[in-house]
Write an enzyme that holds these catalytic residues in place. Structure first.
Site, mmCIF file in Angstrom:
data_model
loop_
_atom_site.group_PDB
_atom_site.id
_atom_site.type_symbol
_atom_site.label_atom_id
_atom_site.label_comp_id
_atom_site.label_asym_id
_atom_site.label_seq_id
_atom_site.Cartn_x
_atom_site.Cartn_y
_atom_site.Cartn_z
ATOM 1 N N HIS A 45 76.846 3.430 4.268
ATOM 2 C CA HIS A 45 76.272 4.249 3.191
ATOM 3 C C HIS A 45 74.802 4.609 3.408
ATOM 4 O O HIS A 45 74.273 5.467 2.708
ATOM 5 C CB HIS A 45 76.382 3.531 1.845
ATOM 6 N N ASP A 99 87.431 1.209 5.068
ATOM 7 C CA ASP A 99 86.793 0.528 3.943
ATOM 8 C C ASP A 99 87.305 1.141 2.640
ATOM 9 O O ASP A 99 87.713 2.307 2.607
ATOM 10 C CB ASP A 99 85.276 0.738 4.073
ATOM 11 N N HIS A 114 85.545 2.080 0.275
ATOM 12 C CA HIS A 114 84.563 3.082 -0.149
ATOM 13 C C HIS A 114 84.392 4.154 0.930
ATOM 14 O O HIS A 114 84.435 3.849 2.125
ATOM 15 C CB HIS A 114 83.213 2.413 -0.426
ATOM 16 N N ASP A 162 87.137 -4.864 2.057
ATOM 17 C CA ASP A 162 87.244 -4.722 0.596
ATOM 18 C C ASP A 162 88.459 -3.903 0.179
ATOM 19 O O ASP A 162 88.668 -3.677 -1.013
ATOM 20 C CB ASP A 162 85.972 -4.115 0.010
#
Length: 375
Positions: A138, A174, A176, A257
């Site tokens: 990110h 992931d 995200h 995650d």
């Protein structure tokens, strides 16, 4: 690095900084992760000294290939002073609840970045490298974002390219969306960026029709994604996209995650789904770098990434862990989370989750087909 040919066996990049460093008592990244993988792998005799590489810390100048000099200077100053001004907080997103001030706030991400930069050099002639501390996807050029102070996947891709890999496939599983990596390469026709992530989850980017000018593929998936649905995505999207792109290197961001036991997402995968993707991409390019990423349950993240290392080496995963490995897992704590108060007994005694299959929803089939039409 083997000067005469590819790495003879996979290498593991790690560092002891991750053992005690924490983002804060209540932050999701308060949990141990990389140290658990190291300790479990050693307990299983899977991490001999000759394959373990201590990660260097990236120097500030090495970070400015992607990050701005002003941001790197602000991050250094914030660690030194253990405080930030309101201007720095607003401009660079340092000292926020997601990206707090903590003791190693430059040294820890710079060590992860150093590992990713080194991986590009180690893979100059081919091979496999596992860097579980990497995957901070990110980070933006001039600001921290989503627990990521630096963007080591971007730096890894740049390092691979500087060391001879012209075409690079970046695959992100992931929970995200890998927004920072997409921003770095969305207009680059020589980088494939493919992200499979939970729809509507922060940062709420990565829509199906977000394609950029290069080779960007985004697959937002609904809640409760199961192993069979991820198997379809693997076989009908991820592997064919890589095959069509014909990369010189693959970077796989293997965020933990996305499994059912993680508190930060709503997906229903078992760790088998990740291991099968790792197995699937092996051999599809002469260079393979596997990174970590998200993962906020210490048992599920540690077990998943240790299984990644087993997969990369062809080690069979035991049905029941030996006592030495079990004691590593029994030594973990997860304060402030209900899963930590009542952990599943299997988290202490096994690496492999029970598979979590299920029906394949038509919306997922349709989305995969829509993306597959592009290659």
């Amino acid at each position: 690095m083997n000067a005469s040919g590819p790495l003879p066996r996979p290498l593991f990049i790690g560092h002891e900084i991750y053992r005690a460093s924490t983002y804060g008592r209540w932050h999701p990244l308060r949990v141990p992760r990389v140290s658990t993988v190291i300790d479990l792998s050693r307990a299983l005799s899977w991490l001999p000294r000759e394959v373990y590489v201590t990660s260097p810390r990236a120097k500030p100048a090495a970070l400015t290939g992607w990050h701005t000099p002003e941001y790197v200077a602000a991050l250094l100053r914030a660690e030194a002073e253990q405080a930030v001004s309101e201007d720095v907080r607003a401009r660079h997103h340092l000292g926020t609840p997601s990206n707090p001030v903590f003791a190693e706030m430059f040294r820890r991400p710079a060590t992860a970045a150093g590992g990713s930069l080194l991986a590009g050099e180690l893979l100059a002639r081919g091979g496999i490298v596992f860097h579980p501390a990497g995957g901070t996807h990110h980070g933006m050029p001039d600001r921290a974002s989503g627990f990521c102070y630096l963007n080591d996947p971007v730096l890894a891709i740049r390092s691979l390219r500087a060391n001879g890999a012209a075409r690079i496939a970046y695959i992100d599983i992931d929970a995200h969306h890998g927004d920072g990596v997409q921003r770095g390469f969305e207009d680059d026709p020589d980088t494939l960026v493919l992200s499979v992530h939970e729809a509507g989850l922060w940062p709420r980017t990565g829509a199906l029709d977000e394609i950029g000018a290069g080779n960007v593929f985004n697959l937002p998936v609904p809640r409760h994604l199961n192993d069979d649905e991820m198997g379809l995505i693997r076989d009908d999207l991820i592997l064919p996209a890589i095959a069509a792109f014909r990369p010189d290197a693959i970077v796989l961001q293997c965020g933990a995650d996305a499994v059912a036991d993680d508190p930060q997402s709503h997906l229903s995968l078992s760790n088998n789904a990740h291991w099968q993707i790792v197995q699937g991409v092996m051999g599809m390019a002469p260079r393979l770098l596997v990174l970590g990423g998200g993962g906020y349950n210490p048992w599920s993240a540690g077990r998943l990434w240790t299984g990644v290392w087993a997969t990369l080496n062809g080690h069979p995963v035991p049905q029941v862990l030996p006592d030495t490995a079990e004691q590593v897992l029994r030594g973990l704590t997860f304060q402030g989370n209900k899963r930590g108060r009542n952990p599943d007994p299997a988290w202490f005694t096994t690496l492999r989750d029970v598979p979590r299959g299920g029906p394949i929803r038509e919306a997922i089939r349709a989305a995969v087909l829509k993306l597959a039409e592009r290659f």
